[in-house]
Design an enzyme around this catalytic site. Structure first.
Site, PDB file in Angstrom:
ATOM      1  CB  ILE A 197     -10.119   9.298   7.393  1.00 17.79           C
ATOM      2  CG1 ILE A 197      -8.898   9.934   6.454  1.00 17.79           C
ATOM      3  CG2 ILE A 197     -11.179  10.296   7.304  1.00 17.79           C
ATOM      4  CD1 ILE A 197      -8.220  11.261   7.108  1.00 17.79           C
TER       5      ILE A 197
ATOM      6  CE1 TYR B 266      -2.171   3.116   2.935  1.00 13.47           C
ATOM      7  CE2 TYR B 266      -3.501   2.700   0.995  1.00 13.47           C
ATOM      8  CZ  TYR B 266      -3.195   3.506   2.064  1.00 13.47           C
ATOM      9  OH  TYR B 266      -4.058   4.428   2.282  1.00 13.47           O
TER      10      TYR B 266
HETATM   11  C1  VAH Z   1      -5.063   2.556   6.484  1.00 12.60           C
HETATM   12  N1  VAH Z   1      -6.809   4.030   6.678  1.00 12.60           N
HETATM   13  O1  VAH Z   1      -5.087   2.459   7.625  1.00 12.60           O
HETATM   14  C2  VAH Z   1      -5.912   3.823   5.936  1.00 12.60           C
HETATM   15  C3  VAH Z   1      -5.077   4.897   5.852  1.00 12.60           C
HETATM   16  C4  VAH Z   1      -3.561   6.366   7.143  1.00 12.60           C
HETATM   17  C5  VAH Z   1      -3.984   4.966   6.875  1.00 12.60           C
HETATM   18  O2  VAH Z   1      -4.214   5.163   4.727  1.00 12.60           O
HETATM   19  O3  VAH Z   1      -4.308   1.827   5.773  1.00 12.60           O
END
Ligand code: VAH
Length: 317
Positions: A169, A139
């Protein structure tokens, strides 16, 4: 006119609502690969679109006479680690398709990035806009790639690419989609439904977090900012950082007997330990007057009030 690929996620639905109230219902097209709830379709146009299909995205952008592509399609941190091949396809190949459609049609392009675009080699308290970025999740790697590709297309082809790095978020009416920060949403639902919560990250895990309206209002303000004010194309935005213990303490001001226990998920903990503790966003506050409205106490009030309202509606329904 806006197209939001991956728009059925936590951020896309909320941003569509705000854009529709500001720019008109018909000017915001939500797209995704899942069947939307009836409530979503009632709010405005929705279409199937798979970002892995370049021609489909291009056809939609032409038919909708889009000015902006806002690219939300991505497997989040934990989901991505559980299916790396799919994350590579969606988060990298899908992003390339959206980038090329925007560039070929002369659209403006917003792609969100994340605290997850940093790693253990990055300064962690605070983490500035420009520093070492060697994340250890697919990611994060894909988001760093999106940042660099967007900056290159801006430099080489003058694409109006814009990117904000978001903290975790927190929203009450849209569910997060399988990230490391999801605990900070679920805790409120559990606090209200059974007064206790089993947290899957350790009590002292400090992470940058943000209330969803701050996030979405920042995104719209940033997209509307005159390019002459932008000294860079990728910016951090920040509002608060907290640990599960600090969040639980704030919740107890409203639910005195709330109990938190811990059953740490090793994979989530390893991801969280590699992310920033505190995000530094001075450049956003200087260049385009970013400022947050929600701190931890206002966030807790917002979440508890919002979820209580939903619980009442469900009881009546
Ligand atoms: C995650 N909520 O936990 C997302 C985000 C800041 C983290 O990108 O992968």
């Amino acid at each position: 006119r806006f197209i939001l690929p991956g728009g059925l996620g936590q951020l896309g639905q909320g941003l569509a609502k705000k854009l529709r109230s500001k720019y008109g219902r018909e000017n915001v097209l939500l797209t995704d690969i899942r069947i939307p709830d009836k409530s979503i379709v009632k709010e405005g146009p929705y279409a199937y679109a798979d970002t892995l299909n370049y021609d489909a995205i291009k056809e939609l952008a032409v038919n909708h006479r889009a000015d902006w592509l806002i690219h939300f399609s991505a497997l989040l941190s934990a989901v991505g680690e559980a299916n790396v091949p799919l994350a590579v396809k969606v988060n990298i190949n899908g992003m390339h398709n959206v980038l090329d459609v925007a560039n070929e049609l002369g659209l403006k392009l917003f792609i969100p990035s994340t605290i997850g675009a940093f790693g253990t080699d990055s300064p962690r308290n605070p983490t500035p806009d420009v520093c070492i970025q060697r994340p250890k999740t697919i990611y994060g790697v894909a988001k760093v790639h999106a940042e660099r590709m967007g900056e290159y297309y801006h430099h080489r082809f003058n694409l109006d690419f814009r990117c904000l790095r978001f903290p975790g978020i927190i929203s009450c009416d849209t569910k997060p989609g399988g990230g490391t920060t999801d605990y900070a949403v679920e805790i409120f639902h559990k606090a209200l439904s059974n007064g206790s919560f089993v947290c899957n990250v350790a009590p002292d895990t400090r992470l940058p977090m943000m209330q969803i309206d701050d996030c979405l209002d920042a995104t719209i303000k940033f997209m509307e900012t005159d390019v002459s004010k932008l000294h860079q194309r990728v910016y951090n935005i920040n509002s608060m950082s907290f640990t599960p213990e600090e969040l639980a303490h704030e919740i107890r001001k409203h639910i005195p007997n709330f109990e938190i226990t811990y059953d740490v998920n090793p994979m989530l903990q390893e991801i969280a330990n590699s992310w920033p503790d505190v995000f530094e966003d001075d450049n956003s506050r200087r260049d385009w007057e970013w400022e947050h409205k929600y701190d931890l106490s206002k966030l807790v009030e917002y979440m508890l009030e919002g979820i209580k309202k939903q619980m009442c509606i469900q009881k009546v329904a």
